[in-house]
Design an enzyme around this catalytic site. Structure first.
Site, PDB file in Angstrom:
ATOM      1  N   GLU A   1       5.915  -9.842 -22.370  1.00  0.00           N
ATOM      2  CA  GLU A   1       6.596  -9.825 -21.069  1.00  0.00           C
ATOM      3  C   GLU A   1       7.404 -11.092 -20.855  1.00  0.00           C
ATOM      4  O   GLU A   1       8.153 -11.203 -19.896  1.00  0.00           O
ATOM      5  CB  GLU A   1       5.557  -9.721 -19.947  1.00  0.00           C
ATOM      6  CG  GLU A   1       4.718  -8.470 -20.018  1.00  0.00           C
ATOM      7  CD  GLU A   1       3.550  -8.511 -19.059  1.00  0.00           C
ATOM      8  OE1 GLU A   1       3.673  -7.962 -17.980  1.00  0.00           O
ATOM      9  OE2 GLU A   1       2.507  -9.099 -19.419  1.00  0.00           O
TER      10      GLU A   1
ATOM     11  N   HIS B   1       0.827  -1.204   0.000  1.00  0.00           N
ATOM     12  CA  HIS B   1       0.000   0.000   0.000  1.00  0.00           C
ATOM     13  C   HIS B   1       0.861   1.253   0.000  1.00  0.00           C
ATOM     14  O   HIS B   1       0.514   2.264  -0.595  1.00  0.00           O
ATOM     15  CB  HIS B   1      -0.913   0.012   1.222  1.00  0.00           C
ATOM     16  CG  HIS B   1      -1.907  -1.098   1.211  1.00  0.00           C
ATOM     17  ND1 HIS B   1      -2.664  -1.378   0.105  1.00  0.00           N
ATOM     18  CD2 HIS B   1      -2.259  -1.987   2.146  1.00  0.00           C
ATOM     19  CE1 HIS B   1      -3.451  -2.401   0.380  1.00  0.00           C
ATOM     20  NE2 HIS B   1      -3.217  -2.789   1.603  1.00  0.00           N
TER      21      HIS B   1
ATOM     22  N   ASP C   1       8.410  -6.907 -16.445  1.00  0.00           N
ATOM     23  CA  ASP C   1       8.473  -8.369 -16.384  1.00  0.00           C
ATOM     24  C   ASP C   1       9.444  -8.940 -17.401  1.00  0.00           C
ATOM     25  O   ASP C   1      10.127  -9.920 -17.120  1.00  0.00           O
ATOM     26  CB  ASP C   1       7.075  -8.970 -16.603  1.00  0.00           C
ATOM     27  CG  ASP C   1       6.287  -9.010 -15.318  1.00  0.00           C
ATOM     28  OD1 ASP C   1       6.853  -9.454 -14.305  1.00  0.00           O
ATOM     29  OD2 ASP C   1       5.133  -8.573 -15.314  1.00  0.00           O
TER      30      ASP C   1
ATOM     31  N   CYS D   1       5.306  -0.214 -22.123  1.00  0.00           N
ATOM     32  CA  CYS D   1       4.561   0.291 -20.974  1.00  0.00           C
ATOM     33  C   CYS D   1       5.203  -0.068 -19.645  1.00  0.00           C
ATOM     34  O   CYS D   1       4.583   0.049 -18.599  1.00  0.00           O
ATOM     35  CB  CYS D   1       3.102  -0.168 -21.016  1.00  0.00           C
ATOM     36  SG  CYS D   1       2.901  -1.941 -20.923  1.00  0.00           S
TER      37      CYS D   1
HETATM   38  C1  PEP Z   1       5.414  -4.739 -17.094  1.00  0.00           C
HETATM   39  O1  PEP Z   1       5.612  -5.912 -16.762  1.00  0.00           O
HETATM   40  O2  PEP Z   1       6.290  -4.014 -17.629  1.00  0.00           O
HETATM   41  C2  PEP Z   1       4.112  -4.112 -16.856  1.00  0.00           C
HETATM   42  C3  PEP Z   1       3.830  -2.917 -17.314  1.00  0.00           C
HETATM   43  O3  PEP Z   1       3.231  -4.805 -16.100  1.00  0.00           O
HETATM   44  P1  PEP Z   1       3.265  -4.837 -14.500  1.00  0.00           P
HETATM   45  O4  PEP Z   1       4.327  -3.870 -14.047  1.00  0.00           O
HETATM   46  O5  PEP Z   1       1.913  -4.454 -14.041  1.00  0.00           O
HETATM   47  O6  PEP Z   1       3.607  -6.258 -14.237  1.00  0.00           O
HETATM   48 MG    MG Z   2       3.944  -7.152 -16.131  1.00  0.00          MG
END
Ligand code: PEP
Ligand code: MG
Length: 596
Positions: free
Chosen positions: A442, A199, A466, A513
């Site tokens: 990923e 959190h 990831d 992302c």
């Molecule tokens: C990532 O793996 O880069 C991603 C954007 O997803 P998360 O960070 O939510 O695993």
């Molecule tokens: Mg991810």
């Protein structure tokens, strides 16, 4: 109390930078450990009295929590109130209260001691669980126990008053304590415990407070009044920084603030390089309550909505179709013509545990997560997809599948999506027919079949957080191997090269992302390699837009070509540390002053 000596020399410690930015200031050292509880052996005739005291304390603690929840919702938005739901639920759980009562009876002790023993047993059982999400929830249990002991012993729970801008340092910050802090005065946060899903991390990110968690044993060296640097961007903290270090960080902070100011004045301008190459910057969001920052950040829509937070918020139940729909409609409306990309549930037993759905797994990172989970639990998936198709009827929305490793997963998901569309048509429910369906890359397997995925998916999005962890086999939230988590590792860069090539050949959109795009040094390399679309936390967007408006793609391409020939991350970083300030002096600091 720790026996470790406090230090007055400079101490630099690396952790997990869960919220970017830099803060330098005086420390308030918080103590989040378990409370001292008074031990009293009671006569059997006094036991009913102790049980009554416990029951009253449970009611009082619940009322306190309800009040804090209301304050959180008022000050920080509806969705922040959920943080206290597990605590309130725990206090409503007859099993917990029953086990404390049994302890009082069996041991013939006062209520305070009963809480301490019963909760201690529960925590000991949790310690044996190798599960990040659950381990992070042990702090909720400790939090509830502290609150009960405080009420029973007549202590005020909230004894931390942040009356001036300060850095909070603690072993851990329990959620209810975090909720009671005057967050407007908190400049930065550093804790020994905590990870991405804690959190503390979520609140820090959404409020834009720099935070470094997972610092191991840092807090034991710190006392209130010490000066500390929290560098959320560089994932490190510096206790008792020397004057030279303080000056360097203050300069970096001033530069960041100047850049921020410059960019805030230009948030509406396009993300275009000096040689007129246009890029697209979108925002990663986790909660609908973050929507107000979307426009302020200059984002062109939402490139990743992590829908799993909807599930975390609704525990122990799963969100209903209408609950999904309400949130997605809000996103669609806020994103406008730029649109929103909603990622379907990306949960595994590493993040969540409800009895049947998320059974414990020995190695959850390699287990049932992302699209694998959705294809196994069709009903959960279908509820979400129905809401997504309905929301897409009201504006621009695309659907993204997490952790895809095989084309067959994409095909199955597409088939389910089309079944759902037919089902909605049969029910006469308005919905969008052709919602773009993309995949997140990923997993290394997805990189290897990038050409195939690019042919069938409507778009690709690189989840570098990831992808780096799975390519390098380095747990992204394990401080012991944090130094091995290298976004600029040649293996990672070669993966990007394959993906960029696959997207180019098929003409499909490719965005990144992961948070790597928010690191300006990495961003130059990625731009030079050909990436043009990025999605990242809103707090990072202005800085990256500023970078893009400062550099030329031609120069970035030259730099990327050299980097791609290099052998090790260290060589690459050394080269970039020297080269970037020369090539792009308006953005990067002068050589020799680099702090990371
Ligand atoms: C990532 O793996 O880069 C991603 C954007 O997803 P998360 O960070 O939510 O695993
Ligand atoms: Mg991810």
């Amino acid at each position: 109390m720790s026996s470790s000596p406090k230090t007055t020399t400079e101490l630099r410690t690396h952790g997990l930078g869960v919220s970017v930015g830099i803060a330098v200031g005086p420390v308030i050292r918080m103590d989040a450990r378990g409370r001292q509880a008074l031990f009293v052996r009671v006569l059997p005739s006094r036991i009913p009295h102790e049980i009554k005291r416990l029951q009253r304390a449970v009611q009082t603690a619940r009322h306190h929590l309800e009040r804090i929840k209301q304050r959180l919702q008022r000050d920080f938005g509806q969705n922040h109130g959920y943080i206290l739901d597990p605590h309130i639920l725990m206090l409503e759980d007859p099993l917990l209260v029953q086990s404390i009562e049994d302890t009082i009876r069996t041991n013939q002790v006062n209520a305070e001691w009963g809480v301490k023993i019963a909760v201690g047993n529960l925590l000991a059982a949790c310690e044996t669980i190798r599960d990040d999400y659950l381990r992070e929830r042990t702090s909720d249990i400790q939090d509830v126990a502290n609150r009960l002991i405080d009420v029973l012993s007549g202590r005020r729970t909230s004894n931390i008053h942040v009356t001036q801008p300060s850095i909070i340092v603690a072993e851990d910050i329990l959620p209810t304590v975090m909720a009671e802090l005057d967050l407007n005065q908190v400049m930065g946060i550093a804790t020994d415990a905590g990870g991405w899903t804690s959190h503390t991390a979520i609140i820090a990110r959404s409020l834009g407070v720099p935070a470094v968690l997972g610092l191991g044993t840092f807090a034991q060296h710190v006392k209130t009044g010490d000066v500390c640097v929290v560098d959320g961007t560089g994932s490190c903290v510096v206790l008792n920084p020397s004057l030279k270090t303080q000056k360097a960080y203050q300069d970096k902070l001033a530069r960041e603030q100047n850049q921020k100011q410059a960019v805030l004045e230009q948030v509406t301008l396009p993300a275009i390089t000096t040689d007129k190459v246009e890029c697209l910057l979108r925002a990663n969001l986790e909660l609908a309550s973050e929507l107000p920052v979307l426009h302020k950040s200059g984002a062109s829509g939402i490139g990743l909505f992590r829908s799993e937070f909807l599930y975390l918020n609704s525990l122990p139940n799963l969100p209903t179709e209408e609950e999904h729909l309400k949130i997605y409609q809000q996103l669609v409306k806020a994103a406008g013509p730029a649109g929103v990309t909603v990622r379907t549930i990306d949960l595994g037993s590493d993040k969540i545990k409800t009895d049947e759905l998320f059974a414990e797994e020995k190695n959850s990172a390699l287990g049932l997560h992302g699209i694998r989970f959705s294809l196994k639990h069709h009903q959960v998936f279908r509820t979400q997809l129905r809401a997504l198709l309905r929301a897409a009827h009201t504006g621009k929305l695309q659907v993204m599948l997490p952790k895809v490793g095989c084309v067959s997963e994409l095909r199955k998901a597409r088939a389910i999506l089309s079944e759902i569309s037919q089902e909605l048509t049969a029910e006469g429910i308005p919905h969008a027919e052709n919602v773009p369906l993309g995949v997140m890359v990923e997993l290394p397997s997805a990189v290897q079949i990038a050409d195939k995925l690019a042919q069938e998916a409507d778009f690709l999005s690189i989840g570098s957080n990831d992808l780096i962890q799975y390519t390098l086999v380095v747990d992204r939230s394990n401080p012991n191997v944090a130094m091995l988590y290298e976004p600029l590792h040649p293996a990672v860069l070669r993966s990007f090269r394959l993906l960029i090539e696959a997207a180019r050949k098929t003409g499909k959109a490719l965005q990144l992302c992961g948070e790597m795009g928010a690191n300006p040094i990495c961003a130059v390399v990625l731009l030079g390699m050909g990436l043009r679309q990025f999605s990242m936390s809103p707090a990072s967007l202005p800085k990256i837009k500023n970078l893009i408006r400062t550099i030329s793609i031609r120069e970035a391409e030259r730099i990327a070509a050299i980097v791609l020939e290099m052998d090790t991350p260290a060589e690459i970083k050394d080269y970039l540390d020297g080269e970037l300030p020369h090539c792009f002096p308006q953005f990067f600091q002068e050589p020799g002053k680099d702090l990371e």
